[in-house]
Design an enzyme around this catalytic site. Structure first.
Site, PDB file in Angstrom:
ATOM      1  N   ASP A  61       0.798  -1.108   0.212  1.00  0.00           N
ATOM      2  CA  ASP A  61       0.078  -0.281  -0.039  1.00  0.00           C
ATOM      3  C   ASP A  61       0.891   1.147   0.008  1.00  0.00           C
ATOM      4  OD1 ASP A  61      -1.852   2.127   0.536  1.00  0.00           O
ATOM      5  OD2 ASP A  61      -2.473   1.056   2.397  1.00  0.00           O
ATOM      6  N   VAL A  62       0.735   2.157  -1.146  1.00  0.00           N
ATOM      7  CA  VAL A  62       1.560   3.521  -1.030  1.00  0.00           C
ATOM      8  C   VAL A  62       1.077   4.433  -0.326  1.00  0.00           C
ATOM      9  CG1 VAL A  62       2.383   2.901  -3.682  1.00  0.00           C
ATOM     10  CG2 VAL A  62       0.374   4.460  -3.042  1.00  0.00           C
ATOM     11  N   SER A 139      -1.167  14.713 -13.395  1.00  0.00           N
ATOM     12  CA  SER A 139      -2.635  14.818 -14.313  1.00  0.00           C
ATOM     13  C   SER A 139      -2.522  16.206 -14.694  1.00  0.00           C
ATOM     14  CB  SER A 139      -3.611  14.578 -13.327  1.00  0.00           C
ATOM     15  OG  SER A 139      -5.119  14.846 -13.730  1.00  0.00           O
ATOM     16  N   TYR A 152      -8.464  16.176  -5.359  1.00  0.00           N
ATOM     17  CA  TYR A 152      -7.652  15.473  -6.586  1.00  0.00           C
ATOM     18  C   TYR A 152      -6.662  16.351  -7.071  1.00  0.00           C
ATOM     19  CZ  TYR A 152      -6.354  12.313 -10.624  1.00  0.00           C
ATOM     20  OH  TYR A 152      -5.736  11.859 -11.513  1.00  0.00           O
ATOM     21  N   LYS A 156      -2.630  16.137  -7.220  1.00  0.00           N
ATOM     22  CA  LYS A 156      -1.677  16.158  -8.365  1.00  0.00           C
ATOM     23  C   LYS A 156      -0.881  17.404  -8.636  1.00  0.00           C
ATOM     24  CE  LYS A 156      -2.957  12.121  -9.393  1.00  0.00           C
ATOM     25  NZ  LYS A 156      -1.799  11.155  -9.657  1.00  0.00           N
ATOM     26  N   VAL A 184      -8.093   9.142 -19.454  1.00  0.00           N
ATOM     27  CA  VAL A 184      -7.610   7.992 -19.910  1.00  0.00           C
ATOM     28  C   VAL A 184      -8.643   6.949 -19.780  1.00  0.00           C
ATOM     29  CG1 VAL A 184      -5.680   6.555 -20.095  1.00  0.00           C
ATOM     30  CG2 VAL A 184      -5.430   8.992 -19.155  1.00  0.00           C
ATOM     31  N   THR A 186      -9.424   3.874 -18.383  1.00  0.00           N
ATOM     32  CA  THR A 186      -9.099   3.081 -17.606  1.00  0.00           C
ATOM     33  C   THR A 186     -10.529   2.896 -16.545  1.00  0.00           C
ATOM     34  OG1 THR A 186      -8.353   4.571 -15.949  1.00  0.00           O
ATOM     35  CG2 THR A 186      -6.654   3.730 -17.521  1.00  0.00           C
TER      36      THR A 186
HETATM   37  N1  LIG Z   1      -7.560   7.579 -15.772  1.00  0.00           N
HETATM   38  C1  LIG Z   1      -7.171   8.866 -15.995  1.00  0.00           C
HETATM   39  O1  LIG Z   1      -8.016   9.378 -16.860  1.00  0.00           O
HETATM   40  C2  LIG Z   1      -6.056   9.596 -15.343  1.00  0.00           C
HETATM   41  C3  LIG Z   1      -5.849  10.947 -15.735  1.00  0.00           C
HETATM   42  C4  LIG Z   1      -4.746  11.495 -15.357  1.00  0.00           C
HETATM   43  C5  LIG Z   1      -4.078  10.820 -14.001  1.00  0.00           C
HETATM   44  N2  LIG Z   1      -4.543   9.637 -13.844  1.00  0.00           N
HETATM   45  C6  LIG Z   1      -3.564   9.132 -12.669  1.00  0.00           C
HETATM   46  O2  LIG Z   1      -2.756   7.847 -13.405  1.00  0.00           O
HETATM   47  C7  LIG Z   1      -2.442   6.747 -12.263  1.00  0.00           C
HETATM   48  C8  LIG Z   1      -3.079   5.644 -12.626  1.00  0.00           C
HETATM   49  O3  LIG Z   1      -4.531   5.625 -13.002  1.00  0.00           O
HETATM   50  P1  LIG Z   1      -5.513   4.673 -13.595  1.00  0.00           P
HETATM   51  O4  LIG Z   1      -6.276   5.586 -14.575  1.00  0.00           O
HETATM   52  O5  LIG Z   1      -4.574   3.716 -14.182  1.00  0.00           O
HETATM   53  O6  LIG Z   1      -6.277   4.009 -12.165  1.00  0.00           O
HETATM   54  P2  LIG Z   1      -6.624   2.613 -12.125  1.00  0.00           P
HETATM   55  O7  LIG Z   1      -7.784   2.847 -11.162  1.00  0.00           O
HETATM   56  O8  LIG Z   1      -6.950   1.828 -13.415  1.00  0.00           O
HETATM   57  O9  LIG Z   1      -5.494   1.861 -11.633  1.00  0.00           O
HETATM   58  C9  LIG Z   1      -4.890   2.304 -10.298  1.00  0.00           C
HETATM   59  C10 LIG Z   1      -3.665   1.514  -9.861  1.00  0.00           C
HETATM   60  O10 LIG Z   1      -3.329   2.039  -8.686  1.00  0.00           O
HETATM   61  C11 LIG Z   1      -3.301   1.055  -7.689  1.00  0.00           C
HETATM   62  N3  LIG Z   1      -3.545   1.595  -6.437  1.00  0.00           N
HETATM   63  C12 LIG Z   1      -4.493   2.385  -5.952  1.00  0.00           C
HETATM   64  N4  LIG Z   1      -4.342   2.614  -4.412  1.00  0.00           N
HETATM   65  C13 LIG Z   1      -3.116   2.099  -4.082  1.00  0.00           C
HETATM   66  C14 LIG Z   1      -2.418   1.869  -2.960  1.00  0.00           C
HETATM   67  N5  LIG Z   1      -2.754   2.515  -1.886  1.00  0.00           N
HETATM   68  N6  LIG Z   1      -1.236   1.172  -3.012  1.00  0.00           N
HETATM   69  C15 LIG Z   1      -0.881   0.710  -4.116  1.00  0.00           C
HETATM   70  N7  LIG Z   1      -1.598   0.761  -5.376  1.00  0.00           N
HETATM   71  C16 LIG Z   1      -2.706   1.275  -5.427  1.00  0.00           C
HETATM   72  C17 LIG Z   1      -4.670   0.174  -8.214  1.00  0.00           C
HETATM   73  O11 LIG Z   1      -4.063  -1.149  -7.639  1.00  0.00           O
HETATM   74  C18 LIG Z   1      -4.263   0.002  -9.703  1.00  0.00           C
HETATM   75  O12 LIG Z   1      -2.911  -0.704 -10.144  1.00  0.00           O
HETATM   76  C19 LIG Z   1      -3.272   7.709 -10.896  1.00  0.00           C
HETATM   77  O13 LIG Z   1      -2.129   8.174 -10.328  1.00  0.00           O
HETATM   78  C20 LIG Z   1      -4.210   8.553 -11.562  1.00  0.00           C
HETATM   79  O14 LIG Z   1      -4.476   9.483 -10.740  1.00  0.00           O
HETATM   80  C21 LIG Z   1      -5.378   8.941 -14.404  1.00  0.00           C
END
Ligand SMILES: NC(=O)c1ccc[n+]([C@@H]2O[C@H](COP(=O)([O-])OP(=O)(O)OC[C@H]3O[C@@H](n4cnc5c(N)ncnc54)[C@H](O)[C@@H]3O)[C@@H](O)[C@H]2O)c1
Length: 253
Positions: A61-62, A139, A152, A156, A184, A186
């Site tokens: 857990d980060v 982000s 958020y 960021k 993105v 996801t």
């Molecule tokens: N999806 C988007 O539109 C978007 C846009 C800008 C930035 N981001 C950033 O990109 C990064 C990844 O997001 P994503 O879209 O892949 O999300 P996601 O929800 O698909 O994946 C998140 C990942 O983070 C891990 N995670 C969450 N909490 C955790 C914890 N406490 N300890 C360890 N791992 C943990 C999850 O297990 C997963 O692998 C994030 O930092 C998010 O803020 C996402």
């Protein structure tokens, strides 16, 4: 991009952007330590990437300093050293200010900002030895404000400026940059956002309207930008915040 012999740790790589980045590093020949919050989610990520000798597990857990230390220790134990750290673990909780409570504030800051800092702190001695580098997943919401995303956005923006400050402190041995994705495709956006909305079609359309290029990014598009910043092609880049956002931060439409 070639990463033969490189050892890469990616937090939050059990799915999403982190997993897509892992795919790019693997294709380039790297060994990659996969991290999810639990052992099970970490193994899911490894399985999704096809398994094999160049994938190792670094669960944890980060959101806690002990968790960050354990993740880095597991990666070092499995790979024998570290060349690249990617901080991708993150959560995104969209709520108007009045509905934000202490628990949500703490979870967002602990995972997105504190976790990024303490994973870097734990990894730095290893990266210094290899003259390695760090890529933080910030982000577009770290560069501009978005309604309903204040906490958020604050987390960021913290990642973007933490990156700049550490670029000064870690130079000349270790480079550190951030990427600033727009929306993105996801789980964070589709499963936890669009699909939870009262009108999912309208919710998706709102994101497309928000984005000048009129689509969501594919996770691989962010993964490639992360790998570029980590590669030898980017050796003179440090402290940067690279937008991969379809134009969301370019200005007013
Ligand atoms: N999806 C988007 O539109 C978007 C846009 C800008 C930035 N981001 C950033 O990109 C990064 C990844 O997001 P994503 O879209 O892949 O999300 P996601 O929800 O698909 O994946 C998140 C990942 O983070 C891990 N995670 C969450 N909490 C955790 C914890 N406490 N300890 C360890 N791992 C943990 C999850 O297990 C997963 O692998 C994030 O930092 C998010 O803020 C996402």
């Amino acid at each position: 991009m070639t990463f033969t012999g490189k050892r890469v740790l990616i937090t939050g790589s059990s799915r999403g952007i982190g997993c897509a980045a892992a795919e790019v590093f693997l294709a380039g020949g790297a060994t990659v330590a996969i991290n999810g919050r639990s052992a099970a989610s970490t193994q899911d990520g490894i399985a999704a990437l096809g398994g094999g000798e160049r994938l190792v597990a670094a669960p944890g857990d980060v959101g806690t300093v002990a968790g960050c230390n354990a993740i880095v220790a597991a990666a070092i134990a499995a790979m024998g050293g570290l060349d690249v750290l990617v901080n991708s673990a993150g959560i995104g909780d969209s709520r108007p200010m009045a509905e934000c409570d202490e628990e949500m504030w703490d979870a967002t800051m602990n995972i997105n900002l504190k976790g990024t800092f303490f994973c870097i702190q734990a990894a730095h001695p290893h990266l210094k030895k290899t003259r390695g580098n760090i890529v933080n997943v910030a982000s577009d919401a770290g560069l501009i404000g978005e309604k309903g995303l204040s906490v958020y956005c604050a987390s960021k923006a913290g990642v973007v400026n933490l990156t700049r400050a550490l670029a000064l402190e870690l130079a000349p041995d270790v480079r550190i940059n951030s990427v600033c994705p727009g929306y993105v495709d996801t789980d964070m956006v589709r499963r936890d956002g669009i699909e939870q909305a009262a009108d999912p079609k309208a919710a998706e359309q709102a994101l497309l309207d928000y984005t000048p290029l009129r689509r969501l990014a594919h996770p691989a598009e962010i993964g490639k930008a992360i790998a570029y910043l980590a590669s030898d092609d980017a050796v003179f880049i440090t402290g940067a915040a690279l937008q991969i956002d379809g134009g969301t931060t370019a200005g007013h439409p």
